[in-house]
Design a protein around this motif. Structure first.
Motif, PDB file in Angstrom:
ATOM      1  N   THR A   1      11.826 -11.023   9.913  1.00  0.00           N
ATOM      2  CA  THR A   1      11.272 -10.305   8.764  1.00  0.00           C
ATOM      3  C   THR A   1      11.245  -8.800   9.038  1.00  0.00           C
ATOM      4  OG1 THR A   1       9.932 -12.231   8.193  1.00  0.00           O
ATOM      5  CG2 THR A   1       9.299 -10.138   7.196  1.00  0.00           C
ATOM      6  N   LEU A   2      10.857  -8.412  10.256  1.00  0.00           N
ATOM      7  CA  LEU A   2      10.887  -6.994  10.625  1.00  0.00           C
ATOM      8  C   LEU A   2      12.289  -6.420  10.420  1.00  0.00           C
ATOM      9  CD1 LEU A   2       8.735  -7.022  13.865  1.00  0.00           C
ATOM     10  CD2 LEU A   2       8.392  -5.439  11.956  1.00  0.00           C
ATOM     11  N   MET A   3      13.312  -7.157  10.835  1.00  0.00           N
ATOM     12  CA  MET A   3      14.692  -6.684  10.701  1.00  0.00           C
ATOM     13  C   MET A   3      15.131  -6.640   9.243  1.00  0.00           C
ATOM     14  SD  MET A   3      15.940  -5.670  13.505  1.00  0.00           S
ATOM     15  CE  MET A   3      17.683  -5.640  13.142  1.00  0.00           C
ATOM     16  N   GLN A   4      14.632  -7.570   8.428  1.00  0.00           N
ATOM     17  CA  GLN A   4      14.980  -7.552   7.012  1.00  0.00           C
ATOM     18  C   GLN A   4      14.316  -6.384   6.300  1.00  0.00           C
ATOM     19  OE1 GLN A   4      14.191 -11.460   5.420  1.00  0.00           O
ATOM     20  NE2 GLN A   4      15.825 -12.386   6.615  1.00  0.00           N
ATOM     21  N   PHE A   5      13.142  -5.990   6.754  1.00  0.00           N
ATOM     22  CA  PHE A   5      12.495  -4.810   6.185  1.00  0.00           C
ATOM     23  C   PHE A   5      13.319  -3.569   6.482  1.00  0.00           C
ATOM     24  CE2 PHE A   5       9.078  -7.210   4.767  1.00  0.00           C
ATOM     25  CZ  PHE A   5       7.994  -6.453   4.334  1.00  0.00           C
ATOM     26  N   SER A   6      13.788  -3.429   7.737  1.00  0.00           N
ATOM     27  CA  SER A   6      14.598  -2.273   8.120  1.00  0.00           C
ATOM     28  C   SER A   6      15.286  -2.546   9.449  1.00  0.00           C
ATOM     29  CB  SER A   6      13.734  -1.012   8.238  1.00  0.00           C
ATOM     30  OG  SER A   6      14.506   0.061   8.757  1.00  0.00           O
ATOM     31  N   VAL A   7      16.565  -2.238   9.533  1.00  0.00           N
ATOM     32  CA  VAL A   7      17.268  -2.385  10.799  1.00  0.00           C
ATOM     33  C   VAL A   7      16.693  -1.430  11.849  1.00  0.00           C
ATOM     34  CG1 VAL A   7      19.408  -3.285   9.821  1.00  0.00           C
ATOM     35  CG2 VAL A   7      19.142  -0.823  10.138  1.00  0.00           C
TER      36      VAL A   7
ATOM     37  N   ASP B   1      13.858  -1.912  17.490  1.00  0.00           N
ATOM     38  CA  ASP B   1      13.221  -1.521  18.745  1.00  0.00           C
ATOM     39  C   ASP B   1      11.689  -1.562  18.675  1.00  0.00           C
ATOM     40  OD1 ASP B   1      15.673  -1.021  20.038  1.00  0.00           O
ATOM     41  OD2 ASP B   1      15.799   0.938  19.079  1.00  0.00           O
ATOM     42  N   THR B   2      11.162  -2.134  17.608  1.00  0.00           N
ATOM     43  CA  THR B   2       9.693  -2.206  17.440  1.00  0.00           C
ATOM     44  C   THR B   2       9.110  -3.075  18.532  1.00  0.00           C
ATOM     45  OG1 THR B   2       9.866  -1.923  15.061  1.00  0.00           O
ATOM     46  CG2 THR B   2       7.841  -2.917  15.877  1.00  0.00           C
TER      47      THR B   2
ATOM     48  N   ASP C   1       0.806  -1.223   0.000  1.00  0.00           N
ATOM     49  CA  ASP C   1       0.000   0.000   0.000  1.00  0.00           C
ATOM     50  C   ASP C   1       0.838   1.271   0.000  1.00  0.00           C
ATOM     51  OD1 ASP C   1      -2.674   1.364   0.338  1.00  0.00           O
ATOM     52  OD2 ASP C   1      -1.639   2.079   2.144  1.00  0.00           O
ATOM     53  N   SER C   2       1.900   1.291   0.804  1.00  0.00           N
ATOM     54  CA  SER C   2       2.612   2.556   1.006  1.00  0.00           C
ATOM     55  C   SER C   2       4.094   2.522   0.655  1.00  0.00           C
ATOM     56  CB  SER C   2       2.488   2.977   2.479  1.00  0.00           C
ATOM     57  OG  SER C   2       3.219   2.078   3.303  1.00  0.00           O
ATOM     58  N   GLY C   3       4.640   1.325   0.506  1.00  0.00           N
ATOM     59  CA  GLY C   3       6.078   1.235   0.265  1.00  0.00           C
ATOM     60  C   GLY C   3       6.907   1.446   1.519  1.00  0.00           C
ATOM     61  N   GLU C   4       6.233   1.669   2.648  1.00  0.00           N
ATOM     62  CA  GLU C   4       6.959   1.874   3.907  1.00  0.00           C
ATOM     63  C   GLU C   4       7.612   0.575   4.366  1.00  0.00           C
ATOM     64  OE1 GLU C   4       5.485   4.637   6.995  1.00  0.00           O
ATOM     65  OE2 GLU C   4       3.600   4.522   5.860  1.00  0.00           O
ATOM     66  N   MET C   5       8.705   0.726   5.105  1.00  0.00           N
ATOM     67  CA  MET C   5       9.447  -0.434   5.606  1.00  0.00           C
ATOM     68  C   MET C   5       9.662  -0.382   7.120  1.00  0.00           C
ATOM     69  SD  MET C   5      10.228  -2.154   2.781  1.00  0.00           S
ATOM     70  CE  MET C   5      11.728  -3.081   2.873  1.00  0.00           C
ATOM     71  N   GLU C   6       9.374   0.766   7.740  1.00  0.00           N
ATOM     72  CA  GLU C   6       9.624   0.911   9.172  1.00  0.00           C
ATOM     73  C   GLU C   6       8.333   0.822   9.981  1.00  0.00           C
ATOM     74  OE1 GLU C   6      12.363   3.957  10.469  1.00  0.00           O
ATOM     75  OE2 GLU C   6      13.197   4.055   8.432  1.00  0.00           O
ATOM     76  N   VAL C   7       8.405   0.049  11.065  1.00  0.00           N
ATOM     77  CA  VAL C   7       7.254  -0.188  11.935  1.00  0.00           C
ATOM     78  C   VAL C   7       7.531   0.418  13.298  1.00  0.00           C
ATOM     79  CG1 VAL C   7       5.840  -1.967  13.027  1.00  0.00           C
ATOM     80  CG2 VAL C   7       6.706  -2.309  10.703  1.00  0.00           C
ATOM     81  N   LYS C   8       6.605   1.202  13.751  1.00  0.00           N
ATOM     82  CA  LYS C   8       6.731   1.849  15.060  1.00  0.00           C
ATOM     83  C   LYS C   8       6.233   0.930  16.178  1.00  0.00           C
ATOM     84  CE  LYS C   8       5.635   6.471  16.805  1.00  0.00           C
ATOM     85  NZ  LYS C   8       4.864   7.679  16.440  1.00  0.00           N
ATOM     86  N   ARG C   9       5.044   0.323  15.976  1.00  0.00           N
ATOM     87  CA  ARG C   9       4.435  -0.559  16.978  1.00  0.00           C
ATOM     88  C   ARG C   9       3.747  -1.709  16.266  1.00  0.00           C
ATOM     89  NH1 ARG C   9       3.077   4.607  18.512  1.00  0.00           N
ATOM     90  NH2 ARG C   9       3.840   5.243  20.550  1.00  0.00           N
TER      91      ARG C   9
END
Length: 110
Positions: A99-105, A109-110, A68-76
């Protein structure tokens, strides 16, 4: 309403455990995540008898976010079955954390 309650209430309607056919079971775990920009995405797990389609709710939410957005970082992020998560209950599994870490280092801390 705090953000954790908002995430819970956004994902809760997806919780509808269902045997879709004799091979596929879905919606017995649901997830909501908040991106770095504040958008919320959801996902539900899907499991197949042979394992080729198995996806956790968290990874489905991540894929929805990316598409949907191309975003890779997750806050929560939260995941749960029929009740709100408590303590460590809402933590993603090891595969989803990887997978979270592969999306973005930055997701460490998510």
């Amino acid at each position: 309403m705090d953000i954790w309650e908002k995430l819970y209430l956004t994902a809760k309607p997806l919780y509808k455990p269902a045997e879709l056919n004799e091979f596929i079971y879905a919606n017995n775990v649901v997830c909501a995540l908040e991106t770095k920009s504040g958008k919320i995405y959801t996902g539900y797990c899907i499991e197949g008898l042979c394992g080729t389609i198995n996806l956790c709710a968290e990874r489905v939410a991540l894929l929805n976010m990316l598409q949907d957005s191309g975003e890779m970082e997750v806050k929560r992020i939260i995941s749960f079955r029929e009740t709100p998560p408590e303590g460590l209950d809402g933590l993603p599994c090891g595969c989803c954390r990887e997978t979270l870490m592969q999306f973005s280092v930055n997701n460490k801390d998510t």
